[in-house]
Every structure is written in C-alpha cells, then in structure tokens.
Design an enzyme around this catalytic site. Structure first.
Site, mmCIF file in Angstrom:
data_model
loop_
_atom_site.group_PDB
_atom_site.id
_atom_site.type_symbol
_atom_site.label_atom_id
_atom_site.label_comp_id
_atom_site.label_asym_id
_atom_site.label_seq_id
_atom_site.Cartn_x
_atom_site.Cartn_y
_atom_site.Cartn_z
ATOM 1 N N HIS A 76 -4.398 27.618 1.561
ATOM 2 C CA HIS A 76 -3.962 26.230 1.738
ATOM 3 C C HIS A 76 -2.708 25.930 0.941
ATOM 4 O O HIS A 76 -1.877 25.114 1.335
ATOM 5 C CB HIS A 76 -5.084 25.271 1.331
ATOM 6 C CG HIS A 76 -6.143 25.191 2.368
ATOM 7 N ND1 HIS A 76 -7.476 25.152 2.095
ATOM 8 C CD2 HIS A 76 -6.034 25.165 3.711
ATOM 9 C CE1 HIS A 76 -8.152 25.093 3.216
ATOM 10 N NE2 HIS A 76 -7.297 25.107 4.219
ATOM 11 N N ARG A 88 -17.353 24.083 21.598
ATOM 12 C CA ARG A 88 -17.990 25.044 22.497
ATOM 13 C C ARG A 88 -19.401 25.301 21.986
ATOM 14 O O ARG A 88 -19.598 25.561 20.798
ATOM 15 C CB ARG A 88 -17.205 26.352 22.514
ATOM 16 C CG ARG A 88 -17.911 27.408 23.332
ATOM 17 C CD ARG A 88 -17.111 28.663 23.429
ATOM 18 N NE ARG A 88 -17.209 29.469 22.232
ATOM 19 C CZ ARG A 88 -16.525 30.588 22.051
ATOM 20 N NH1 ARG A 88 -15.691 31.009 22.971
ATOM 21 N NH2 ARG A 88 -16.660 31.295 20.955
ATOM 22 N N GLU A 105 -14.471 32.411 32.257
ATOM 23 C CA GLU A 105 -14.260 33.680 31.544
ATOM 24 C C GLU A 105 -14.763 34.880 32.338
ATOM 25 O O GLU A 105 -14.690 36.013 31.875
ATOM 26 C CB GLU A 105 -15.031 33.678 30.216
ATOM 27 C CG GLU A 105 -14.780 32.481 29.363
ATOM 28 C CD GLU A 105 -15.506 32.572 28.032
ATOM 29 O OE1 GLU A 105 -14.924 33.146 27.101
ATOM 30 O OE2 GLU A 105 -16.656 32.094 27.937
ATOM 31 N N ASP A 124 -11.907 36.912 27.444
ATOM 32 C CA ASP A 124 -13.025 37.519 28.164
ATOM 33 C C ASP A 124 -12.713 37.735 29.637
ATOM 34 O O ASP A 124 -13.168 38.710 30.232
ATOM 35 C CB ASP A 124 -14.274 36.643 28.030
ATOM 36 C CG ASP A 124 -15.013 36.947 26.743
ATOM 37 O OD1 ASP A 124 -15.214 38.148 26.461
ATOM 38 O OD2 ASP A 124 -15.347 36.009 26.010
ATOM 39 N N CYS A 142 -7.626 28.528 26.858
ATOM 40 C CA CYS A 142 -7.863 28.647 25.416
ATOM 41 C C CYS A 142 -7.918 30.102 24.967
ATOM 42 O O CYS A 142 -8.270 30.382 23.825
ATOM 43 C CB CYS A 142 -9.124 27.893 25.005
ATOM 44 S SG CYS A 142 -10.620 28.497 25.789
#
Ligand code: PEP
Ligand code: MG
Length: 604
Positions: free
Chosen positions: A199, A342, A441, A465, A512
């Site tokens: 960070h 998800r 996918e 995928d 995505c």
C-alpha cells in the site's frame, strides 16, 4: 560514506512508484523492538487481565489511527480508505481473535501472543501463489505495529517533523506513516522492505513521487546528507552520482514527466474514445484489501469479486456474519460504485479444506462453481444471505460462475428467491431488486447466450476459462501455454455472439477475463462492442490510456475484419500493423513495473 570510493554506486530494488528525482538522503529513525519480545508464562489468574490489556491496546491503536485519519491533509484525502482498511485489519479475526486465543491457550503475554499470531498470518499470506496476496503480509505487519506501539509504549515515527526537501530512507514505511509525508518537503522515498503492490507503493504512485522499495540494506549503506538519485522507473538508487550521471538523470526526469502527465490523465475519469464512445473499465479483485488498488488505479467499479479466498486456508467454513461483514465493508469502501460479487467458484483447482471433496480425475470438468453450489444448497444459501444483507449498503449485484445449462440459472435464481423470502420474513433489511448475471465461460453458454440473456440482467465473459474449455487447454499447464491465444478468431467469434445476444435483450455485455488487461487485445474488444471490461487493477491506467487513443467506429470495422481471419497470429499481426503506435505507448507504461501476467486462480 566516503566520496572517493563510492561514486555512482547502484542499489537495485523494486520501482514501486514511477518518477525520477535527485536529492539529499534523510535517514528515518525507526524503533524496531519487536524482535526483543520475550515469552512470559502467566499464572491462570492473570490471563483475563492480559486479554483485556491486549483489547485495550487494540482500541488505543484504533483511536490513534482514527486521529491519523482525522488529521490527514488534503493531499491524502483520496487515500483515507487505505487507512480505513487498516481500521478493519486491527479487528481482523485472524489477528485479533487469533492473538486472544494464543494468550488463553498458551497462557502467555500479549506481546508474544501477537508476535506469534502475526508470524502465522504472515506465513499464510506468503504461501499464496499470487504476488499481490503475498504482499498483503506487509499490511498485517503494519497493522500489528500499531498495536505493538501501544503494548510496548514505543513512539511512532515522526515524518511530519522533516523540514527540508529530502529523499526519505527507511527500513519500512506503513501507509499511516506514508500519509504523514508532506509533499512539498519530500521528493521521494526508498526502503529496505516492501514491494510493488504494498500500500505504501500504491500511495506513492498516486501522489506521483518516485519510490524504490525492497532495497534490502539501503539504511545500512546510506547516511543523512548523502546525495542520491531515486529512479522509480528502473527501480534503482544511485548513491553519490558524478556530474555526468546527474546531468543525464535531469534530462530523463524531464522527458519522463512530460509522458507521465499524459498517462495519469488517462487513468482518472472515464475511458472515452476519440469519437465519444465510453467503455466502462472496472477491476477484478479477490480480497477486500485489493479494493484500495482498484480505486487507486481508476477502477470505475468491481467487475468481478472472486469470493473463494474467504473459504480457503481455514479449517472451517466462514459464517454468514463473516461473509456479510466482508461484503458490507466492500460496499462501504466503494461508496455506491457497482460491485459484482461472484458466487463461490470452488472445485477445479480450488478446494476448501472445510469441505469434503471426492476424488475427481478431471476436476476442471467436475463438480466446480455453480454445479458445486447447487449440490450444496446450505453453503450456497449462506453466501446468498450474506450478499443480500450487504446489498442494503451499496450497489451490489450477483454473478453465477461456470454456467453450462439454462436449468442451472433457473435453479440458482429459485434458491436466491427462496433466500430473499426467508430474509424478508425475518424482517432483515436488503435490496429487493439485486441484479443477477451469469459468467460465460463454457462454449455451451456461448451458444445459448440468447436464452440465458432472457433470464438475467447481465452477461460477463470469463475468457480465462472460456479459452480453456473451448480449445481443451489447461490454463495452468505451462506445457500448453503457447496454445493459449486470446486473439484467436474463435475466441473473438464467441465474444461477438455473446455481445449480440446481450444487446438483443437490452442487457449489459461485460468481459472479466484477463485478456481485457492486455493492450494488444483492446482494439478488437472495443470494436466488438463490449460495454464493460474488468481486469487486474494495475492494468487499468494503461488500458484507459489506449481507449482514449482509439476511434470506436474504426475499431468496429476492424473487429469485423478480424472475425474473418483464420489464426491468432494473423489477428495479432493486423493489430500491430494497424494500432502499433498507440500500443507502443501503453507497452512503455506497462513495462515500468506495471506489467501483469493473467491473474490465474490460486491453486490450493
Ligand atoms: C475467467 O474464467 O475468465 C474468470 C474471470 O474467472 P476465473 O479466472 O476466476 O476462473
Ligand atoms: Mg473462470
């Protein structure tokens, strides 16, 4: 340091924040006493008081941090959420409950119990295959240092006292310390510890001051007053540079600053093409801590929150409350920006030890993701309850992974509805119309995208995928990695089909998979008319930068032409011939410590 013997001495580290500067070193005095902590055995009657001493130290550390947050100067207002995540870390179950358990179980002093717990948690992070997760170990150390300060009575480092224009040299800097840096006084900083995704590096990047971290022994080699060059682009520090080197670096500094001004503009604000078309750019994350990076890099929302992490590396299942708190915290940090959660994608190569898995010969083709959830409705419902409860705190939507048949969507939505009804009866607050989407996918999902589109609010293409399942290429098998070609016309045709199905039903088409993070794929993806692309946070600025160079109408024509090609290398060559100039700029940006391999799921 003697002038004669050490001209142009080079130290190599990690360029955590781009930029170049030349100035005097300022060695920061930091108290490091945790290595001196000894174990003390306590009599049973003192255990409770010791637990209370620990709780008291945590609450003082939180007060202290709250004070930091209140005192933060205007330069750092955008980074308050990093300190907010530290507030949460101080009460993190692994750290807080883990230390109390150590005190009680081993009857030891709080300092030693905390030290043991930090080592354990750090060890868990360090085992992660993804470097981003490994680096979260430093967050645990920084958060625990705030508690150690209270337990041991040591004084925090005073960066705000610096009154000259210097380059800070420190063993390590926590985000709380970094936010004390006064920009008009500090040209940059270098540290022995730390890495690109810490960070501290993230804050330095957005402040635009150069930082080189992980130099190992800079504090031993340097003294206050030494002249140094910090080159955050190359991850170098040059000690005692000669005249010629200084002149060269002033020239590089000027050229870099001109270029950086352009790219920084591209990472803030929307990604709009030269002809006014907007592409939404969001971030993919797997841990709450990454949301800081997502926002810092210009993510407009979370396109994919991989929720498996909370189920891994623990002996038991997370409770509904654990999950709810995690999702709610995410919603609060995102302040109304869109978050796509998800549902569990366990199985395949991610197995939680709290669940009994039966042996599978082909786990990637087995009981994975939505298939597993539908066979384990209790686990599924717990997660759905947590998501629905969190929906009251932000702009949350739900996404089901690895759908291969429409029945799965119907069944998953039925369970979701049932869960919502139960919550309603219990009088629990949640949003009634949480949008639901599916990931595309598997090839079967591509070919029935129009049917799926009738049932849901958005489609999101998971190319990681989709490529694996379409070409029969194991995504984590290095031996077939060269066959893994996102620009193959077959991949492009599948994306085209899905986008068309989504558009025909008036719903959003997102992508995505990590192919969205590579600038070379962007002209085609833009031209295929996706609405949203989400990716690993650190790729966002480079991608936004490229979008701004492109004409949407040109890429639409170009994408049609690419659909007629036969091989990935043909497409690749045409992209380079047509858009090479724009991509070169992005490649320059990405190669400055920003390059990212596809973030494959951690194998557990
Ligand atoms: C994908 O498959 O493209 C995806 C985004 O999901 P994951 O990488 O988590 O499988
Ligand atoms: Mg996937």
């Amino acid at each position: 340091m003697s002038e004669e013997t050490t001209k142009n001495m080079v130290l190599k580290g990690v360029g955590a924040s781009m930029g170049i500067d030349i100035g005097k070193a300022y060695l920061l005095e930091q108290e490091h006493t945790t290595h001196l902590i000894e174990e003390r055995q306590l009599p049973p009657e003192e255990i409770e008081a010791e637990v209370n001493r620990f709780k008291d130290a945590v609450s003082k550390a939180r007060q202290h941090l709250r004070q930091y947050i209140e005192d933060v100067s205007d330069d750092y207002q955008d980074h308050v959420y990093i300190l907010d995540t530290y507030m949460m870390l101080l009460k993190d179950k692994m750290l807080y409950d883990g230390t109390i358990e150590q005190i009680q179980k081993h009857r030891i002093n709080a300092e030693h119990a905390l030290k043991n717990t930090v080592e354990k948690v750090k060890g868990n992070f360090k085992k992660m295959p993804d470097p981003y997760f490994r680096d979260r170990a430093s967050d645990i150390v920084h958060a625990s240092n705030l508690i150690f300060e209270q337990l041991l009575g040591t004084k925090p480092t005073k960066i705000s006292d610096i009154d000259k224009r210097v380059i800070i040299v420190a063993r390590d800097l926590s985000p709380a310390e970094t936010t004390q840096i006064q920009l008009e006084r500090v040209k940059g900083f270098i540290t022995d510890l730390g890495s690109h995704t810490s960070h501290t590096g993230i804050i330095a990047r957005s402040l635009g001051i150069p930082a080189v971290l992980g130099l190992k022994d800079a504090t031993r080699r340097l003294e206050t007053g030494d002249l140094i060059i910090v080159d955050g682009n190359a991850g170098l520090v040059i000690i005692n540079p000669d005249e010629e080197t200084i002149a060269q670096y002033y020239d590089r500094k000027e050229r870099f600053e001109t270029f950086q001004a352009q790219v920084t503009r591209a990472s803030e604000g929307p990604a709009v093409t030269t002809d006014g078309h907007r592409l939404e750019i969001q971030a993919n994350i797997s841990m709450l801590e990454e949301v800081v990076s997502a926002l810092d890099h210009g993510g407009e929302g979370i396109g994919l929150y991989r929720t498996e992490f909370l189920y891994l590396n623990r002996p038991d299942l997370p409770s509904e409350q654990d999950l709810f708190e995690n999702y709610r915290d995410l919603a609060e940090i995102m302040r109304g920006r869109q978050i796509t959660i998800r549902t569990l994608d366990l199985g395949g190569d991610k197995f939680a030890s709290s669940i009994q898995w039966s042996e599978e010969i082909n786990p990637a083709l087995g009981l994975r993701a939505i298939r597993f959830c539908l066979q384990s409705p209790d686990i599924f419902k717990t997660q759905l309850r947590a998501i629905l409860r969190a929906s009251a705190f932000g702009n949350i939507r739900i996404m089901f992974p690895m759908v291969s048949r429409v029945e799965e969507v119907i069944e998953a939505k039925r369970i979701l509805e049932e869960t919502a009804e139960t919550l309603d009866k219990e009088g629990v607050l949640f949003k009634k119309d949480v949008p639901v989407g599916v990931m595309i996918e598997v090839p079967s999902a591509v070919f029935m995208a129009d049917i799926l589109a009738e049932k849901v609010d958005f489609l999101s293409i998971g190319t990681n995928d989709l490529i694996q399942y379409s070409f029969a290429i194991d995504r984590i098998n290095k031996q077939v990695a060269s066959l893994y070609q996102p620009l193959h016309p077959v991949v492009l045709k599948m994306i085209d089909l899905v986008v068309k199905a989504a558009k025909a039903h008036g719903i959003e088409a997102a992508l995505c998979g990590e192919m969205g993070a590579d600038p070379i794929n962007l002209p085609v993806l833009l031209g295929l008319e996706l609405d949203t692309i989400s990716m690993h946070p650190i790729s966002i600025p480079g991608i936004k930068h490229v979008v701004r160079q492109l004409s949407f109408e040109d890429t639409r024509r170009f994408a049609r032409e690419m659909l007629t090609q036969h091989t990935a290398s043909q497409v690749r060559q045409l992209v380079l011939d047509t858009y090479g100039d724009f991509l070169e700029m992005a490649a320059f940006f990405q190669s400055n410590g920003q390059a990212q391999l596809p973030a494959y799921r951690p194998a557990v």
